[in-house]
Write a protein that holds these residues in place. Structure first.
Motif, short mmCIF file in Angstrom:
data_model
loop_
_atom_site.label_atom_id
_atom_site.label_comp_id
_atom_site.label_asym_id
_atom_site.label_seq_id
_atom_site.Cartn_x
_atom_site.Cartn_y
_atom_site.Cartn_z
N PHE A 1 18.90 -40.92 -11.87
CA PHE A 1 17.59 -41.27 -11.73
C PHE A 1 16.60 -40.36 -12.54
O PHE A 1 16.39 -39.20 -12.04
N ALA A 2 15.84 -40.74 -13.55
CA ALA A 2 14.78 -39.99 -13.97
C ALA A 2 13.47 -40.24 -13.24
O ALA A 2 13.46 -41.47 -12.80
N GLU A 3 12.61 -39.35 -13.23
CA GLU A 3 11.45 -39.48 -12.38
C GLU A 3 10.17 -39.70 -13.23
O GLU A 3 9.87 -38.52 -14.05
N TYR A 4 9.54 -40.81 -13.47
CA TYR A 4 8.38 -41.15 -14.13
C TYR A 4 7.30 -41.63 -13.07
O TYR A 4 7.85 -42.62 -12.54
N ARG B 1 28.65 -41.67 -15.32
CA ARG B 1 27.47 -41.31 -14.89
C ARG B 1 26.17 -41.83 -16.06
O ARG B 1 26.57 -41.51 -17.34
N LEU B 2 25.33 -42.63 -15.51
CA LEU B 2 24.21 -43.05 -16.46
C LEU B 2 22.95 -42.50 -16.20
O LEU B 2 22.47 -42.46 -15.27
N ARG B 3 22.30 -42.15 -17.49
CA ARG B 3 20.82 -41.72 -17.40
C ARG B 3 20.06 -43.07 -17.08
O ARG B 3 20.10 -44.28 -17.78
N THR B 4 19.12 -43.31 -15.82
CA THR B 4 18.69 -44.20 -15.60
C THR B 4 17.08 -44.18 -15.17
O THR B 4 16.74 -43.16 -14.63
N LEU B 5 16.44 -45.20 -15.67
CA LEU B 5 14.78 -45.33 -15.48
C LEU B 5 14.77 -46.76 -14.38
O LEU B 5 14.84 -47.55 -14.82
N LEU B 6 14.36 -46.35 -13.27
CA LEU B 6 14.26 -47.44 -12.29
C LEU B 6 13.12 -47.12 -11.51
O LEU B 6 13.16 -46.14 -10.66
#
Length: 288
Positions: free
Chosen positions: A32-35, A4-9
């Motif tokens: 997926f992080a939410e920004y 599992r990978l912490r991801t910003l896309l």
């Protein structure tokens, strides 16, 4: 076992199939992080290594590399565009052209934004504008904390487009607006873009993807799988950016040239220097 990978896309045509699960892998899963907007996640990635995989503005990556931040570039472009349409002035206060910018107040969200670096490079190299004679007004710090910003900061609470409408700025870079008084600084945007591409053969890259150096060092197989998935997701969208290896190198080398000219980085980099021993072969394996 799935990693599992912490991801910003961000939400782009080329990331849609990956984010909605149409394209998946039994080796990796993306948390997926939410920004919103996505660029708000760039600072925590650069300063705190908040993600394993992250979308990243290319100028932020260049600056991060110059300070040896532990990130590695993948040859995956998620946002690329011509830049001329992202410079505005207020026609209600008189026609303004690039040649008129000396002594003018020009606003930009941060001096280190990628769109800003592209536009300043275009102004300086294609229109002979002396960037040092412009009064730069900024609104945010750089993502890279070590960068020393000497521009004038806008008053707290001021908004960049509203300042242009109110006459507190003469032009802005990096913005689009549908206000009737605001028009492109370049009078013929389409013509300028066509002529610029004919001269340089470059589509400007804005955002690519990086991975943490630790992931690259410890699990190069996972990094290769991330690239495979990103490439497959991009192929699933007809409007996703398309670059051959040589086109990507040309775009990267031009923005590094502009960034060095503007003292955002201490020197120019060859495109191959921007990758490491794991990700450089991925670039070399792309269509020529």
């Amino acid at each position: 076992m799935t990693m599992r990978l912490r991801t910003l896309l961000g939400d782009h045509p080329g990331t849609a199939a990956l984010k909605n699960g149409t394209i998946r892998s039994d080796r990796v899963a993306f948390d997926f992080a939410e920004y919103s907007p996505t660029n708000k996640g760039f600072k925590p990635m650069v300063r705190e290594q908040a993600f394993d995989v992250a979308e990243m503005a290319i100028v932020t990556y260049l600056m991060a590399k110059s300070f040896d931040k532990p990130m590695v570039l993948l040859p995956d472009v998620v946002l690329a565009r011509f830049q001329h349409g992202h410079a505005l002035h207020n026609v209600k206060r008189g026609r303004l052209a690039p040649a008129d910018l000396a002594g003018k107040r020009v606003g930009i969200r941060s001096f280190t934004t990628t769109t800003g670096a592209w536009l300043r490079g275009i102004l300086a190299n294609d229109h002979g504008v002396d960037l040092d004679r412009i009064d730069w007004v900024t609104f945010e710090d750089a993502h890279v904390a070590e960068y020393r910003d000497t521009t004038r900061r806008a008053p707290t609470g001021k908004q960049i487009v509203q300042m242009l409408i109110d006459g507190e700025l003469d032009a802005v870079l990096g913005e689009k607006a549908d206000h009737p008084d605001l028009k492109p600084l370049f009078a013929d945007v389409a013509g300028e873009e066509k002529a610029w591409f004919a001269r340089h053969g470059v589509v400007p890259i804005n955002h690519m993807v990086v991975v943490s150096r630790r992931l690259c060092d410890e699990r190069p197989d996972i990094v290769r799988e991330i690239h495979r998935l990103l490439a497959e997701s991009a192929r699933a969208a007809s409007s996703a950016p398309r670059f051959t290896a040589q086109e990507m190198r040309r775009s990267l080398e031009l923005i590094t040239c502009y960034a060095a000219q503007q003292k955002l980085i201490p020197r120019e980099y060859a495109a191959d220097e921007l990758f490491d021993d794991v990700t450089r072969p991925l670039l070399e394996g792309m269509p020529k």
